[in-house]
Design a protein around this motif. Structure first.
Motif, PDB file in Angstrom:
ATOM      1  N   SER A  35       0.798  -1.226   0.000  1.00 39.86           N
ATOM      2  CA  SER A  35       0.000   0.000   0.000  1.00 39.86           C
ATOM      3  C   SER A  35       0.828   1.271   0.000  1.00 39.86           C
ATOM      4  N   GLY A  69      -7.669   6.810  -1.060  1.00 40.89           N
ATOM      5  CA  GLY A  69      -6.495   5.947  -1.156  1.00 40.89           C
ATOM      6  C   GLY A  69      -6.861   4.624  -1.794  1.00 40.89           C
ATOM      7  N   GLU A 161      -4.974   0.156   3.756  1.00 41.67           N
ATOM      8  CA  GLU A 161      -3.981   1.176   4.095  1.00 41.67           C
ATOM      9  C   GLU A 161      -3.428   1.011   5.505  1.00 41.67           C
ATOM     10  N   SER A 164       0.225   1.723   5.745  1.00 37.17           N
ATOM     11  CA  SER A 164       0.701   2.991   5.187  1.00 37.17           C
ATOM     12  C   SER A 164       0.015   4.197   5.824  1.00 37.17           C
TER      13      SER A 164
END
Length: 468
Positions: A35, A69, A161, A164
């Motif tokens: 990610s 995202g 995510e 990240s």
């Protein structure tokens, strides 16, 4: 037929699905859903769509939702009656660097045999968190195939995510709060107490991530022409980072320990009763001497004390050979694990003030934020905790224990604060899984008995309280 009889049938179905379940896990592990690297954004989308299809195959109404995202996958099956649950996991994985240390392609999963005879699944994401996620999905599959339905109303949320920063998840929770609301949260992103003893994590540390960049000259400088006369960002940064801890291992940032009480005596005695092997814990990774606060036990430092750790540093020439250069900038990534009532925003501000106070003339600091979350703890008085503990005990043949966690799972706090739920965190990782490192693995027993554990937990959560 009793609930216990039904659960035994579902366990047998999960066992019969073993080889097919492993193939489904391998298919998921082959998708390089890293990610944090934009080069793998399409793979993250592919992984989300793959999981939405897997959920649909198990009977969930599922969709991969777009976010700013990576997609968030949501599946619902609320056809059963009783207390509802929201299961959370993540499909994204850490980068594989350094690739040269891997024994094989990180995204070509395979079974390995360890020197002690254990069979393990070797691949990036095998333990964190794809293998763990699939234990739950396979448990749901076994319930569906054997009984035609799930034992309780379920929603599944799989994000992309977690590795990240998870910037897209908090707004997604706010926007979909009504859809995701349930009576209880379930998370499988934790580990066993030891190789044979299952555990439920009831408290987790928070996290604050910071990147600092020290800038000096407007260009890299020849060290023979400018050495000593020009500020060197590497030296400036090294001095600042060295000041983060005193000789006793305590963090020196003013106000850092605000909100950190002494460990309650009852909790201290409970932890002492776990028989934690500090020497074995460090010895397993080639170390022998605890390096943190000198007046704290290793278990205290792991579960109830905050940390400041330098996770990465860079500045100047680092390629092959040698280059005599004074760099124009140097950087470091620093993470703070937080406990109890520490405020991550206050920690971030205090760290920045700490750095600025140590900057010499001609230098400036740039800061980049990398996410934050408060520590979280759950009250085990909720009957779900006892039921889950009993189910784990029945599967593993060792009494399950309530433990703290040294890591951070921000979503657990979000479930409490945004959705009003307590969370049962039961996972089957082992201490030698090499999570975030080359040659990550997940024990085959963890995958198979983890699936059986969730079969039992779901069955236990469906039980009605005895009439008084």
């Amino acid at each position: 037929m009793t609930g216990m009889d039904v659960t035994e049938r579902v366990l047998a179905r999960a066992d019969a699905n073993g080889e097919a379940a492993l193939e489904r896990l391998f298919a998921l592990l082959r998708i390089p859903s890293i990610s944090t690297d934009p080069a793998f954004a399409a793979d993250c989308v592919r992984c989300a769509e793959h999981l939405a299809q897997e959920l649909a195959a198990v009977g969930f109404e599922a969709k991969a939702h777009r976010t700013p995202g990576h997609p968030a996958v949501v599946g619902h099956d609320r056809s059963a009656s009783g207390r509802s649950a929201l299961f959370y996991g993540h499909y994204d994985v850490q980068p594989v660097d350094p690739l040269s240390l891997w024994q094989r392609d990180p995204f070509e999963p395979a079974l390995d045999t360890l020197p002690d005879g254990r069979t393990v699944i070797r691949a990036r994401g095998a333990a964190d968190d794809k293998g763990q996620v699939m234990t739950f999905l396979e448990a749901c599959r076994a319930w569906r195939e054997e009984t035609g339905s799930l034992p309780i109303p379920l929603t599944i949320l799989l994000e992309g995510e977690e590795e990240s920063g998870g910037a897209s998840l908090p707004p997604f929770l706010r926007e979909h709060a009504a859809e995701l609301k349930a009576d209880l949260g379930l998370i499988c992103d934790t580990g066993m107490w030891d190789s044979e003893t299952p555990a439920i994590v009831t408290m987790l540390r928070g996290l604050c991530g910071e990147e600092v960049v020290i800038h000096a000259a407007d260009q890299d400088l020849h060290s023979g022409m400018f050495g000593s006369a020009a500020a060197n960002p590497n030296r400036v940064l090294a001095r600042i980072l060295a000041d983060l801890h005193d000789a006793g291992g305590r963090v020196t940032i003013p106000g850092f320990y605000d909100g950190v009480p002494e460990l309650p005596e009852a909790l201290r005695r409970q932890w002492e009763g776990l028989g934690f092997d500090a020497a074995g814990f460090l010895g397993a990774v080639g170390l022998s001497v605890p390096a943190g606060e000198k007046d704290r036990t290793p278990l205290e430092m792991l579960w109830s004390r905050p940390t400041a750790e330098i996770n990465g540093m860079g500045g100047g020439y680092q390629g092959e050979g040698f280059k005599t250069v004074i760099p124009a900038q140097a950087s470091a990534k620093v993470s703070f694990r937080l406990v109890f009532d520490q405020d991550p925003h206050a920690i971030r501000t205090a760290f920045r003030d700490f750095v600025r106070a140590r900057l010499p003339a001609d230098c400036r600091a740039e800061f980049i934020e990398h996410g934050s979350a408060s520590a979280i703890g759950f009250d085990t008085a909720d009957p779900a905790f006892a039921r889950a503990r009993d189910a784990l005990t029945a599967e593993w043949g060792r009494e399950a224990v309530f433990i703290g966690g040294g890591g951070s799972i921000p979503i657990a706090g979000d479930f409490r604060r945004k959705l009003g739920m307590d969370v049962v965190m039961a996972g089957f990782g082992q201490k030698d899984d090499r999570v975030h490192s080359p040659n990550e693995k997940y024990d085959l027993d963890s995958f198979r008995k983890g699936t059986r554990s969730w079969v039992r937990i779901l069955g236990a959560l469906a039980q009605r309280p005895a009439a008084s």
